[in-house]
Write a protein that holds these residues in place. Sequence first.
Motif, PDB file in Angstrom:
ATOM      1  N   GLY A  63       0.793  -1.220   0.000  1.00 27.68           N
ATOM      2  CA  GLY A  63       0.000   0.000   0.000  1.00 27.68           C
ATOM      3  C   GLY A  63       0.825   1.269   0.000  1.00 27.68           C
ATOM      4  O   GLY A  63       0.281   2.352  -0.185  1.00 27.68           O
ATOM      5  N   ASP A  64       2.146   1.160   0.179  1.00 30.60           N
ATOM      6  CA  ASP A  64       2.995   2.345   0.147  1.00 30.60           C
ATOM      7  C   ASP A  64       3.192   2.824  -1.290  1.00 30.60           C
ATOM      8  O   ASP A  64       3.274   2.015  -2.233  1.00 30.60           O
ATOM      9  N   VAL A  65       3.265   4.134  -1.451  1.00 32.91           N
ATOM     10  CA  VAL A  65       3.556   4.776  -2.734  1.00 32.91           C
ATOM     11  C   VAL A  65       4.743   5.696  -2.506  1.00 32.91           C
ATOM     12  O   VAL A  65       4.750   6.491  -1.564  1.00 32.91           O
ATOM     13  N   VAL A  66       5.762   5.581  -3.354  1.00 31.30           N
ATOM     14  CA  VAL A  66       6.969   6.391  -3.210  1.00 31.30           C
ATOM     15  C   VAL A  66       7.275   7.077  -4.528  1.00 31.30           C
ATOM     16  O   VAL A  66       7.294   6.435  -5.585  1.00 31.30           O
ATOM     17  N   LEU A  67       7.506   8.381  -4.475  1.00 34.31           N
ATOM     18  CA  LEU A  67       7.968   9.131  -5.634  1.00 34.31           C
ATOM     19  C   LEU A  67       9.472   9.293  -5.524  1.00 34.31           C
ATOM     20  O   LEU A  67       9.982   9.784  -4.521  1.00 34.31           O
ATOM     21  N   VAL A  68      10.195   8.870  -6.564  1.00 38.15           N
ATOM     22  CA  VAL A  68      11.654   8.977  -6.590  1.00 38.15           C
ATOM     23  C   VAL A  68      12.055   9.924  -7.699  1.00 38.15           C
ATOM     24  O   VAL A  68      11.587   9.794  -8.837  1.00 38.15           O
ATOM     25  N   ARG A  69      12.921  10.892  -7.379  1.00 36.95           N
ATOM     26  CA  ARG A  69      13.330  11.926  -8.326  1.00 36.95           C
ATOM     27  C   ARG A  69      14.738  11.644  -8.845  1.00 36.95           C
ATOM     28  O   ARG A  69      15.467  10.827  -8.275  1.00 36.95           O
ATOM     29  N   PRO A  70      15.165  12.325  -9.918  1.00 38.13           N
ATOM     30  CA  PRO A  70      16.509  12.098 -10.439  1.00 38.13           C
ATOM     31  C   PRO A  70      17.612  12.329  -9.414  1.00 38.13           C
ATOM     32  O   PRO A  70      18.652  11.680  -9.473  1.00 38.13           O
ATOM     33  N   SER A  71      17.403  13.237  -8.487  1.00 40.26           N
ATOM     34  CA  SER A  71      18.447  13.560  -7.519  1.00 40.26           C
ATOM     35  C   SER A  71      18.532  12.562  -6.368  1.00 40.26           C
ATOM     36  O   SER A  71      19.445  12.642  -5.537  1.00 40.26           O
ATOM     37  N   ASP A  72      17.616  11.593  -6.294  1.00 36.81           N
ATOM     38  CA  ASP A  72      17.569  10.657  -5.181  1.00 36.81           C
ATOM     39  C   ASP A  72      18.413   9.415  -5.460  1.00 36.81           C
ATOM     40  O   ASP A  72      18.252   8.769  -6.499  1.00 36.81           O
TER      41      ASP A  72
END
Length: 272
Positions: A63-72
């Motif tokens: 159920g978790d949702v994670v947004l990952v960006r280029p800088s991560d």
Amino acid sequence: MDQILRFEAHAFGRPYHAARVRIPARARDTELHTHADFHEFMGVVSGSGEHLLTKGVAPLRAGDVVLVRPSDRHAVRGAAPDGLEFVNVAFPSSIWQGFLDLTRTATWSSRGPISFHQPAAVPIFEHALDRFQDVPTAYDLLRFWIDLLDLLTPGDPGGSGVPDWLAKACTSMRAEENLRGGVPRLLELAGVSAAHLSRSMRAAYGVTPTAFVTDLRLEHAASLLAATNTTIATVATRCGFTSQSYFTRCFTTAHDLTPSEFRHRSQRAFVP
């Protein structure tokens, strides 16, 4: 050294890339990596595990949702007894930023990946995966974003909401001409006092205005380094850094790679 992944190396001309990833318990962690030019949403379908980040470890559960960006910089591991299963949806940063500008949605800026717990989002990820296995279109990507963001409070995992004036100002800061203006330009766009801006940004995004602007500048710089042959000095100027040496120090601290090394590795990732 960390892997630097490029969108086109996986999408092959499609508007987005989707995959189901299963990581058994006690399996090796995925390799620590960053993205040259794309964002991704991870939707945890089942099991549990850990998200390995530069500054620590975050638990992952169904159920978790994670947004990952280029800088991560991040990697993932599965936990006993069942490991971890998630659907990953990746898309070009430039298109995502255009969507945020068009819809005047909060910019989701924060140090480190942004996490939510929303089990109702799992079918949205499954649908995006189904469409990807057929003939995905840009409309399918837009529908994924709209359906997902309807369930999540833009830019505010805690659910307290982001003031409209702040969301608009932060979205506008993605324009290069505003980015070059730095915090003074952010203050102009926000139309509030420096103290009020600082308090509001800390409450909404957990960062100072200076850290927010620096993150945006480094994100834009990473895209320019990966996608253009513009000189590093010009990249620094376009992103609002006062000197190439200062830009190099900031970029190297964020990525553990100099701008030249980042460009070299991102281009090698693009051409097999």
